[in-house]
Design an enzyme around this catalytic site. Sequence first.
Site, mmCIF file in Angstrom:
data_model
loop_
_atom_site.group_PDB
_atom_site.id
_atom_site.type_symbol
_atom_site.label_atom_id
_atom_site.label_comp_id
_atom_site.label_asym_id
_atom_site.label_seq_id
_atom_site.Cartn_x
_atom_site.Cartn_y
_atom_site.Cartn_z
ATOM 1 C CD1 TRP A 92 33.238 -2.336 12.805
ATOM 2 C CD2 TRP A 92 34.035 -4.366 11.730
ATOM 3 N NE1 TRP A 92 34.310 -2.589 13.434
ATOM 4 C CE2 TRP A 92 34.757 -3.814 13.029
ATOM 5 C CE3 TRP A 92 34.383 -5.488 11.137
ATOM 6 C CZ2 TRP A 92 36.005 -4.328 13.388
ATOM 7 C CZ3 TRP A 92 35.513 -6.211 11.532
ATOM 8 C CH2 TRP A 92 36.591 -5.605 12.778
ATOM 9 C CG ASP A 138 27.550 -5.840 12.627
ATOM 10 O OD1 ASP A 138 27.752 -6.217 13.799
ATOM 11 O OD2 ASP A 138 28.675 -5.651 12.140
ATOM 12 C CE LYS A 161 34.347 -4.978 18.739
ATOM 13 N NZ LYS A 161 33.942 -5.491 17.445
#
Length: 354
Positions: free
Chosen positions: A100, A167, A191
């Site tokens: 990511w 993030d 998530k």
Amino acid sequence: MKKHNFSAGPCILPQEVLKKASEAVLNFNDDNLSLIEISHRSKPFVNVMENARSLALELLGLEGKGYKALFLHGGASTQFLMAAYNLLEKKAAYLNTGTWSDKAIKEAKLFGELVEVASSKDSGFTHIPKEYAIPTDADYFHCTSNNTIFGTQMKSFPETNVPLICDMSSDIFSRQLDFSKFDLIYAGAQKNMGPAGTTLVVIKEDILGKVSRTIPSMLNYKVHLGKDSMFNTPAVFPVYVSMLTLEWLKNLGGIAAIEKINDQKAALLYGEIDRNPLFKGVVATEDRSHMNATFTLTDASLKETFDTLCNEAGINGLNGHRSVGGYRASMYNALPLESVQVLVDVMQAVAQKA
Ligand SMILES: *Cc1c(COP(=O)(O)O)cnc(C)c1O
């Protein structure tokens, strides 16, 4: 009976949240209308949005500190781009700790000079680099707090004079941090907060307005802030479910309370991984994620036995990410400690069959 859901995302949500959400789809607020068929400008939904935004700030301890919360579209992946669009004038610094981060870097390169301060790519992203310097003239520093795919988690964050962007998709609301150290936090809901379809963005307002480029409306944080996260039709259902999850968390005692349970879950599973000779952890011990635990079998021939026992025990979503293989147990906020105990029991049962 509900399965033990170790899915990495979209992830397990509290059962009471799912129940309330399903009721709202049929009849919201006893108005004899569905949540998903009323105007997003109607009072009942505006209340939902405002409640979700203020709960997010309250749980993070950011109320009255110059922050605003938004629920935007496009997933965390759009934030890779949007953060840079709004904040990168000349140069930005990124820490590369996994897939990511790598993707965030790729997007930011479209907007200016990019300094990768450190990367654990060469070692397969199995640890978090700790020795690095952040250029003091960078527009910001970006990191990923929890690496969902590889199973590492940052346990500390650098002290720096440049704005800090993180993030936090896969560990937001899971542990106590001084969130006021961060200037921009973003997290895809699916998530640890809600269904897929909305992304929480928490911004310290005074970092905006410093780049010279023209920013398209939908990608402009200021535009969304100016419209109280209602510039266009928000993802009404995902925002509502996120609000319910945040309410659930608040009633539980907030992040401090859930962190205790998350620590117990992680201790139970990693304890078994370290104790049981048939299993091995994948990443550096000190960097182990409390959300996503990655591990492998030391004897590959036991795979079928383990997988069968997991199935029989009602365990779901234990396969590692398709890019890395092995196993990954995601232990997000809503996963009960009992589910981890079921997994540990299966790991012990494999040892007896071996
Ligand atoms: C899943 C994930 C993303 C991507 O989220 P989307 O909402 O699918 O764009 C980004 N960062 C992290 C840390 C993730 O776990």
